[in-house]
Scaffold this active site. Structure first.
Site, PDB file in Angstrom:
ATOM      1  N   ASP A 152       1.027  -1.100   0.200  1.00 48.76           N
ATOM      2  CA  ASP A 152       0.058   0.081  -0.026  1.00 48.76           C
ATOM      3  C   ASP A 152       0.923   1.270   0.107  1.00 48.76           C
ATOM      4  O   ASP A 152       2.133   1.236  -0.101  1.00 48.76           O
ATOM      5  CB  ASP A 152      -0.977   0.004   1.105  1.00 48.76           C
ATOM      6  N   GLU A 204      -3.473   8.748   8.169  1.00 50.80           N
ATOM      7  CA  GLU A 204      -1.909   8.227   8.179  1.00 50.80           C
ATOM      8  C   GLU A 204      -1.204   9.079   9.249  1.00 50.80           C
ATOM      9  O   GLU A 204      -0.310   8.585   9.985  1.00 50.80           O
ATOM     10  CB  GLU A 204      -1.446   8.562   6.824  1.00 50.80           C
ATOM     11  N   TYR A 206      -0.980   8.352  -2.592  1.00 51.18           N
ATOM     12  CA  TYR A 206      -1.008   7.658  -4.083  1.00 51.18           C
ATOM     13  C   TYR A 206      -2.556   8.301  -4.370  1.00 51.18           C
ATOM     14  O   TYR A 206      -2.556   8.585  -5.931  1.00 51.18           O
ATOM     15  CB  TYR A 206      -1.477   6.206  -4.213  1.00 51.18           C
ATOM     16  N   GLY A 207      -3.195   8.836  -3.622  1.00 52.51           N
ATOM     17  CA  GLY A 207      -4.756   9.052  -4.229  1.00 52.51           C
ATOM     18  C   GLY A 207      -4.941  10.287  -5.242  1.00 52.51           C
ATOM     19  O   GLY A 207      -5.586  10.548  -5.842  1.00 52.51           O
ATOM     20  N   ASN A 244      -6.585   0.731  -2.895  1.00 53.92           N
ATOM     21  CA  ASN A 244      -7.495   0.839  -3.951  1.00 53.92           C
ATOM     22  C   ASN A 244      -6.983   1.539  -5.070  1.00 53.92           C
ATOM     23  O   ASN A 244      -7.530   1.453  -6.332  1.00 53.92           O
ATOM     24  CB  ASN A 244      -8.917   1.554  -3.485  1.00 53.92           C
ATOM     25  N   THR A 245      -6.440   2.497  -4.740  1.00 53.85           N
ATOM     26  CA  THR A 245      -5.793   3.470  -5.804  1.00 53.85           C
ATOM     27  C   THR A 245      -4.864   2.538  -6.843  1.00 53.85           C
ATOM     28  O   THR A 245      -4.946   2.683  -7.959  1.00 53.85           O
ATOM     29  CB  THR A 245      -5.188   4.713  -5.309  1.00 53.85           C
ATOM     30  N   CYS A 293     -11.209   2.813   0.246  1.00 53.42           N
ATOM     31  CA  CYS A 293      -9.539   3.025   0.691  1.00 53.42           C
ATOM     32  C   CYS A 293      -9.249   2.383   1.916  1.00 53.42           C
ATOM     33  O   CYS A 293     -10.253   2.357   2.768  1.00 53.42           O
ATOM     34  CB  CYS A 293      -9.672   4.282   1.003  1.00 53.42           C
ATOM     35  N   THR A 294      -8.315   1.418   1.792  1.00 53.26           N
ATOM     36  CA  THR A 294      -7.934   0.581   2.826  1.00 53.26           C
ATOM     37  C   THR A 294      -7.386   1.364   3.875  1.00 53.26           C
ATOM     38  O   THR A 294      -7.286   0.599   4.855  1.00 53.26           O
ATOM     39  CB  THR A 294      -6.762  -0.470   2.395  1.00 53.26           C
ATOM     40  N   HIS A 295      -7.462   2.617   4.020  1.00 58.02           N
ATOM     41  CA  HIS A 295      -7.196   3.510   5.312  1.00 58.02           C
ATOM     42  C   HIS A 295      -8.475   3.428   6.176  1.00 58.02           C
ATOM     43  O   HIS A 295      -8.528   3.769   7.218  1.00 58.02           O
ATOM     44  CB  HIS A 295      -6.643   4.806   4.959  1.00 58.02           C
TER      45      HIS A 295
HETATM   46  N1  DGL Z   1      -4.947   3.104   1.022  1.00 58.24           N
HETATM   47  C1  DGL Z   1      -4.875   3.637  -0.129  1.00 58.24           C
HETATM   48  C2  DGL Z   1      -6.205   3.362  -1.131  1.00 58.24           C
HETATM   49  O1  DGL Z   1      -6.862   2.324  -0.599  1.00 58.24           O
HETATM   50  C3  DGL Z   1      -4.425   5.109  -0.579  1.00 58.24           C
HETATM   51  C4  DGL Z   1      -4.301   6.223   0.210  1.00 58.24           C
HETATM   52  C5  DGL Z   1      -3.566   7.034  -0.469  1.00 58.24           C
HETATM   53  O2  DGL Z   1      -2.288   6.609  -0.734  1.00 58.24           O
HETATM   54  O3  DGL Z   1      -3.991   8.145  -1.012  1.00 58.24           O
HETATM   55  O4  DGL Z   1      -6.475   3.905  -1.800  1.00 58.24           O
END
Ligand code: DGL
Length: 268
Positions: free
Chosen positions: A12, A156, A44-45, A76-77, A188-190
């Site tokens: 991730d 985060e 990443y988003g 997810n991204t 989003c996995t967060h």
């Molecule tokens: N945990 C990530 C997701 O599922 C990305 C969060 C990020 O880096 O913006 O999209």
């Protein structure tokens, strides 16, 4: 051909994928895991598709060098933009699991004609991947998406279950586009880290979906299918970050209290 004791590689952009790693560890306690949090490139988003693809390829190459038997894209991204590239690098028969397919499948089954809300990063929302995958299986379902770019950085940084997170979460969930939904996808996995706050906003009136357990089940099925389930005893866990952050160290300890020795990985 990989052997059963080979590790599962999980990645991730940061701590979010730990929600998936924890679910995998809970369901499959004998599996060795290598986790990579690409904290140097977080979030990443808001990155372009090309960059996310490049990051995904770099991490996948590392996990393959480490002889992983499976790669789980616990983001997810990255699942939206880098899945095909990671699969191509790994080879077409190599098991690569993304976090979107298991969730889209479960939602389409449970709410075939439902009004479903999605909250996710800008990247995931603008890829259109959730509505596309859900509507392919449930053409009568309606999916409304809202980009919630403040949530992953907030989490985060360790801001959850407090006043600040509550205010931000409420102001997103009160938006017009999310009214009248029967279910919401935490895309989003967060976000499982703020699931209690989201549930308390809705007070049980709608179903809240996150993909961690669904992904763990998918991992179990795929490993069983390829006869790759580990039969070892104690699992070995390795956690890497591309840039050391205190918040990652704290959160990794929260998910895996006795097992975290955080190492810096010079991938870039
Ligand atoms: N945990 C990530 C997701 O599922 C990305 C969060 C990020 O880096 O913006 O999209």
């Amino acid at each position: 051909m990989a052997d059963q004791s080979a590790p599962i590689g999980i990645f991730d952009s940061g701590i979010g994928g730990l929600t998936v790693a924890a679910a995998i560890h809970q369901l499959l306690p004998h599996e060795n895991l290598i986790y990579v949090g690409d904290t140097a490139h977080f979030p990443y988003g808001d990155k372009s598709a090309g960059l996310i693809e490049q990051y995904g390829i770099g991490i996948a190459q590392y996990l393959l060098e480490r002889k992983c038997k499976m790669i789980v894209i616990a983001c997810n991204t990255a699942s939206a933009y880098a899945f095909k590239a990671v699969q191509a690098v790994a080879g077409k028969d190599f098991p690569v699991v993304n976090v979107i397919d298991p969730a889209a499948e479960a939602i389409a089954k449970q709410f075939p004609q439902g009004k479903i809300g999605l909250i996710a990063t800008r990247g995931t929302v603008s890829s259109g991947i959730y509505p596309r995958k859900i509507k392919k299986q449930a053409p009568k379902a309606e999916v409304t998406s809202l980009a919630t770019p403040l949530l992953a950085p907030m989490i985060e940084e360790g801001f959850f279950n407090n006043k600040i997170s509550r205010t931000i979460i409420h102001s997103y969930l009160e938006k017009k586009s999310l009214q009248g939904i029967e279910a919401i996808i935490l895309g989003c996995t967060h976000y499982p880290l703020i699931r209690p706050e989201i549930e308390s906003f809705y007070k049980g009136s709608i179903t809240v979906f996150d993909s961690a357990e669904l992904v763990a089940q998918k991992v179990q099925n795929e490993l069983r299918h390829s006869n790759l389930l580990s039969e070892g005893d104690e699992a070995k866990m390795e956690f890497y970050v591309s840039d050391y952050t205190e918040s990652f160290a704290a959160s990794a300890g929260y998910f895996f209290p006795e097992k975290v020795e955080l190492k810096k990985l010079d991938l870039w």
